[in-house]
Design a protein around this motif. Structure first.
Motif, mmCIF file in Angstrom:
data_model
loop_
_atom_site.group_PDB
_atom_site.id
_atom_site.type_symbol
_atom_site.label_atom_id
_atom_site.label_comp_id
_atom_site.label_asym_id
_atom_site.label_seq_id
_atom_site.Cartn_x
_atom_site.Cartn_y
_atom_site.Cartn_z
ATOM 1 N N LEU A 10 55.719 101.981 53.881
ATOM 2 C CA LEU A 10 57.020 102.504 53.470
ATOM 3 C C LEU A 10 57.431 103.683 54.336
ATOM 4 N N ALA A 11 56.467 104.531 54.702
ATOM 5 C CA ALA A 11 56.756 105.711 55.518
ATOM 6 C C ALA A 11 55.527 106.087 56.325
ATOM 7 N N GLU A 12 55.773 106.506 57.552
ATOM 8 C CA GLU A 12 54.692 106.971 58.418
ATOM 9 C C GLU A 12 54.506 108.481 58.312
ATOM 10 N N ARG A 13 55.594 109.182 57.974
ATOM 11 C CA ARG A 13 55.563 110.643 57.834
ATOM 12 C C ARG A 13 56.091 110.996 56.445
ATOM 13 N N VAL A 14 55.294 111.725 55.683
ATOM 14 C CA VAL A 14 55.677 112.134 54.333
ATOM 15 C C VAL A 14 55.654 113.651 54.253
ATOM 16 N N GLU A 15 56.812 114.233 53.984
ATOM 17 C CA GLU A 15 56.912 115.670 53.759
ATOM 18 C C GLU A 15 56.687 115.910 52.268
ATOM 19 N N ARG A 16 55.851 116.850 51.934
ATOM 20 C CA ARG A 16 55.572 117.139 50.521
ATOM 21 C C ARG A 16 56.344 118.385 50.092
ATOM 22 N N ALA A 17 57.033 118.255 48.974
ATOM 23 C CA ALA A 17 57.765 119.380 48.393
ATOM 24 C C ALA A 17 57.079 119.733 47.077
ATOM 25 N N THR A 18 56.174 120.692 47.139
ATOM 26 C CA THR A 18 55.434 121.085 45.943
ATOM 27 C C THR A 18 55.826 122.473 45.463
ATOM 28 N N GLY A 19 56.340 123.302 46.345
ATOM 29 C CA GLY A 19 56.770 124.640 45.957
ATOM 30 C C GLY A 19 58.142 124.612 45.322
ATOM 31 N N VAL A 20 58.478 125.634 44.584
ATOM 32 C CA VAL A 20 59.749 125.699 43.871
ATOM 33 C C VAL A 20 60.933 125.562 44.820
ATOM 34 N N TRP A 21 60.943 126.323 45.905
ATOM 35 C CA TRP A 21 62.066 126.275 46.840
ATOM 36 C C TRP A 21 62.192 124.892 47.475
ATOM 37 N N ASN A 22 61.100 124.320 47.961
ATOM 38 C CA ASN A 22 61.152 123.000 48.591
ATOM 39 C C ASN A 22 61.591 121.934 47.611
ATOM 40 N N ARG A 23 61.147 122.017 46.358
ATOM 41 C CA ARG A 23 61.553 121.035 45.349
ATOM 42 C C ARG A 23 63.034 121.159 45.040
ATOM 43 N N MET A 24 63.531 122.391 44.949
ATOM 44 C CA MET A 24 64.950 122.579 44.652
ATOM 45 C C MET A 24 65.825 122.088 45.797
ATOM 46 N N ARG A 25 65.402 122.334 47.009
ATOM 47 C CA ARG A 25 66.210 121.967 48.171
ATOM 48 C C ARG A 25 66.175 120.460 48.418
ATOM 49 N N GLY A 26 64.995 119.873 48.345
ATOM 50 C CA GLY A 26 64.893 118.427 48.559
ATOM 51 C C GLY A 26 65.528 118.001 49.864
ATOM 52 N N LEU A 27 66.455 117.046 49.791
ATOM 53 C CA LEU A 27 67.144 116.551 50.977
ATOM 54 C C LEU A 27 68.535 117.138 51.134
ATOM 55 N N LEU A 28 68.897 118.085 50.268
ATOM 56 C CA LEU A 28 70.237 118.675 50.335
ATOM 57 C C LEU A 28 70.469 119.334 51.685
ATOM 58 N N GLY A 29 71.627 119.114 52.238
ATOM 59 C CA GLY A 29 72.001 119.724 53.499
ATOM 60 C C GLY A 29 71.558 118.950 54.731
ATOM 61 N N ARG A 30 70.722 117.960 54.559
ATOM 62 C CA ARG A 30 70.290 117.156 55.709
ATOM 63 C C ARG A 30 71.339 116.084 56.009
ATOM 64 N N ARG A 31 71.424 115.688 57.244
ATOM 65 C CA ARG A 31 72.392 114.662 57.648
ATOM 66 C C ARG A 31 71.870 113.240 57.405
ATOM 67 N N GLU A 32 70.535 113.116 57.372
ATOM 68 C CA GLU A 32 69.933 111.795 57.164
ATOM 69 C C GLU A 32 68.456 111.951 56.848
#
Length: 112
Positions: A10-32
Motif C-alpha cells: 500500500l505504501a513504501e514510505r509511512v510518516e507517523r504522526a504520534t505527537g499532538v502537533w503532528n496529529r492535529m496537522r495531519g495532511l492539512l496544507g499539503r498539495r498532495e
C-alpha cells in the motif's frame, strides 16, 4: 505498508504522526499525498478532511493491524464517524485501496 492477505504494497514510505502537533496537522496544507506515501495517525478513532485540497483513502486499524473500516476517495471537507475500536488510521493516496484490493478484515503490517 503491506497487505498480508494478498501481498500488495500500500505504501513504501509511512510518516507517523504520534505527537499532538503532528496529529492535529495531519495532511492539512499539503498539495498532495504522493503515490507510495502514507500518513499513520496514532492514536486515532476519527478523521476529517476539512481544508484539505485532495481526496484520500483511509483505513482504520485495530491494535492487531486488522482493517476495521476502509474508506475510498474521501473528498475534502468531510468527516468520518468515530470508530471506538480503532487504534490508528492510515491515510493513503486516493485509489490505493482499489489498486491493492484492501478491505475490511485484511491485516496490514508496516514491513515492506
Amino acid at each position: 505498508m503491506l497487505n498480508q492477505r494478498n501481498g500488495f504494497v500500500l505504501a513504501e514510505r509511512v510518516e507517523r504522526a504520534t505527537g499532538v502537533w503532528n496529529r492535529m496537522r495531519g495532511l492539512l496544507g499539503r498539495r498532495e499525498l504522493p503515490p507510495g506515501d502514507a500518513l499513520a495517525i496514532e492514536p486515532c478513532t476519527s478523521i476529517h478532511t476539512f481544508f484539505m485540497r485532495f481526496a484520500i483513502d483511509a483505513v482504520f486499524l485495530g491494535r492487531d493491524g486488522k482493517v476495521i473500516r476502509a474508506l475510498s476517495n474521501l473528498r475534502p471537507f468531510r468527516a468520518t464517524r468515530i470508530y471506538p475500536s480503532a487504534a490508528q488510521v492510515v491515510e493513503l493516496p486516493a485509489g490505493t485501496l482499489a489498486r491493492t484490493d484492501t478491505r475490511v478484515g485484511d491485516r496490514l503490517s508496516f514491513d515492506v
